[in-house]
Design an enzyme around this catalytic site. Structure first.
Site, PDB file in Angstrom:
ATOM      1  CG  HIS A 101      -1.877   1.099   1.297  1.00 29.38           C
ATOM      2  ND1 HIS A 101      -2.974   1.167   0.448  1.00 29.38           N
ATOM      3  CD2 HIS A 101      -1.918   2.207   2.078  1.00 29.38           C
ATOM      4  CE1 HIS A 101      -3.660   2.271   0.728  1.00 29.38           C
ATOM      5  NE2 HIS A 101      -3.040   2.923   1.698  1.00 29.38           N
ATOM      6  CD  GLU A 146      -3.476  -1.025  -1.967  1.00 31.49           C
ATOM      7  OE1 GLU A 146      -3.715  -1.465  -0.840  1.00 31.49           O
ATOM      8  OE2 GLU A 146      -3.069   0.135  -2.174  1.00 31.49           O
TER       9      GLU A 146
END
Ligand code: NDP
Length: 458
Positions: free
Chosen positions: A440, A445
């Protein structure tokens, strides 16, 4: 015992031929020669993937300058010089060609800069040197050539990707024919550098063969970048109307004018005039050399790898086929390259990364298919008014939860898909993707955080 001049003679010093000859040398194949009629490195290095990607980088800057302003930068007057780009690109390609030549030399492979044609089962003619040599085994790695719309009135007025890398100046207006990799990439390359571009495609949506969501996304993004796409029609003729301007007539009645007309309507295996019939090497209806899983042709001692066999026409595939040939023939280790789940990228803007099955392919082969997909604005654009979006899609076998395909459109998609390709090839399941912790803040992601199955709206 019959004596041959060479143990292995390779025709074509592109990605496949160079890898095969170097690996064959490593495995002790004996005396090896490689013939190349153009330049060492082949299509990928000289007039394909490598210069294309340099052009893509060059064409992205105007957008980057605009984006910079959203982060507080003031960008002054900027100007693009086609001449400088071409000179820099040429110098880099020369450097890379030199590396290829050194690799061959250091492997002990004899380089013959000539056109080679087969004249008999074990005989090769070197056309310019006007002499023949013999070889125990022959490997054909002559690649492909762009289809230049031969047969259409005025076809000579157009260029292919071969010439696009050497244009004397940036054309003001460009008309590109085709809706595949090369057409989409070049339409946006020319657009990004400042040309007005029209892309003419015979289908209704670019990138046939890719996942439908990818096609929709890319088609819209190409149009949003300012390229006009005309669908469901083809060229019927081209005329020269003077002052360097060509007039393109379309089947739908429309007429376009441009300084440059480019065909990107497919490539053909480079087998014409190669003398294959003299050695019993059969080709299919497209002129591609027929091979078995080990790249052996219909002649026992002749092999072929890469685009000339029209299996999966990508550089890394030719390299793997070349290496597998050397393993099989010279290392006593029969190796068939597995052509399934090959990841690939299309360098459109934004680019595409794709591996494995499309949703449509999965629905044909599996009873139950789960789809996970998301579309969002990449963080890099969040301070700007750029409307470009990212697409991520997982195609999953509903019964086993195996991830069958991953499809990404957006910045860095080609980099991401290399890694997703490992997971797809390894047959990992959706649960195993989800078990990986996210990185992140990234776009990637999303690949491990898509929790909800996509449900079609009524
Ligand atoms: P593609 O096969 O990708 O696309 C050819 C396009 O031309 C298609 O849109 C096709 O339409 C259209 N077409 C074919 N024949 C005609 C015709 N007679 N008249 C009008 N349109 C026509 O070929 P490319 O030339 O773009 O690329 C060749 C190969 O090179 C690719 O298959 C790819 O493997 C490789 N390549 C890979 C790249 C990468 O990895 N990034 C980059 C560039 C090339 P339709 O869809 O209807 O068939």
């Amino acid at each position: 015992m019959t004596q041959f001049d060479y143990d292995l003679f390779v025709i074509g010093a592109g990605s496949g031929g160079v890898r095969a000859s170097r690996m064959a040398a490593k495995h002790g194949a004996g005396k090896i020669a490689i013939a190349e009629e153009h330049r060492y490195g082949g299509t990928c290095v000289i007039r394909g993937c490598v210069p294309k990607k340099l052009f893509v980088y060059a064409s992205e800057f105007e957008k980057t300058f605009k984006l910079a302003e959203s982060f507080g930068w003031s960008v002054g007057e900027s100007e693009f010089s086609w001449e400088k780009l071409i000179a820099a690109k040429d110098a880099e390609i020369d450097r890379l060609e030199g590396i290829y030549q050194r690799l061959l030399k250091n492997s002990g492979v004899e380089m013959i800069s000539d056109r080679a044609v087969i004249e008999g089962p074990n005989t090769i003619r070197l056309v310019n040197e006007d002499r023949t040599v013999t070889a125990k085994k022959i490997l054909i790695a002559t690649g492909g050539t762009p289809f230049a719309h031969e047969g259409m009135v005025g076809h000579r007025l157009g260029i292919t990707s071969n010439e696009a890398f050497y244009l004397p100046e940036l054309p003001k207006r460009v008309v590109v024919a085709g809706g595949g990799y090369i057409a989409c990439e070049f339409a946006q390359i020319f657009k990004g550098m400042g040309s007005d571009v029209v892309q003419v495609y015979r289908g209704d949506k670019v990138l046939r063969g890719f996942d439908e969501d990818v096609r929709d996304h890319v088609h819209n993004e190409i149009e949003a970048s300012g390229v006009r796409i005309i669908t469901n029609t083809i060229f019927t003729k081209i005329e020269d109307i003077g002052d360097g301007v060509k007039r393109v007539h379309l089947k739908n009645g429309e007429v376009l004018e441009a300084e440059c007309v480019m065909y990107a309507i497919g490539r053909n295996p480079h087998t014409v005039g190669l003398g294959l019939e003299t050695a019993g090497v059969e080709v299919d209806e497209k002129g591609a050399i027929k091979v078995d899983a080990y790249s052996k042709t219909t002649a026992d001692h002749i092999y072929a790898v890469g685009d000339v066999t029209n299996r999966v026409n990508l550089t890394p595939v030719a390299i793997r086929e070349g290496a597998a040939f050397a393993q099989t023939v010279y290392n006593d280790n029969p190796t068939a390259f597995d052509h399934s789940d090959i990841a690939s990228a299309v360098f459109t803007q934004p680019p595409v990364g794709s591996v494995g099955m499309t949703e449509a392919e999965a629905r044909e082969s599996f009873k139950e298919v789960d789809i996970y997909k998301t579309s969002f604005r990449p963080m890099k654009y969040s301070l700007s008014d750029f409307g470009s979006r990212m697409l991520m899609k997982l195609v999953v076998d509903g019964e086993t939860q195996r991830v069958l395909g991953v499809h990404i459109v957006g910045p860095d998609a080609p980099e991401m898909i290399q890694l997703a390709g490992i997971a797809v090839k390894a047959g990992l399941t959706k649960d195993q993707y989800d078990a990986a912790c996210a990185v992140h803040p990234t776009s990637a992601e999303e690949l491990v955080t898509m929790a909800d199955k996509w449900v079609p709206s009524e």
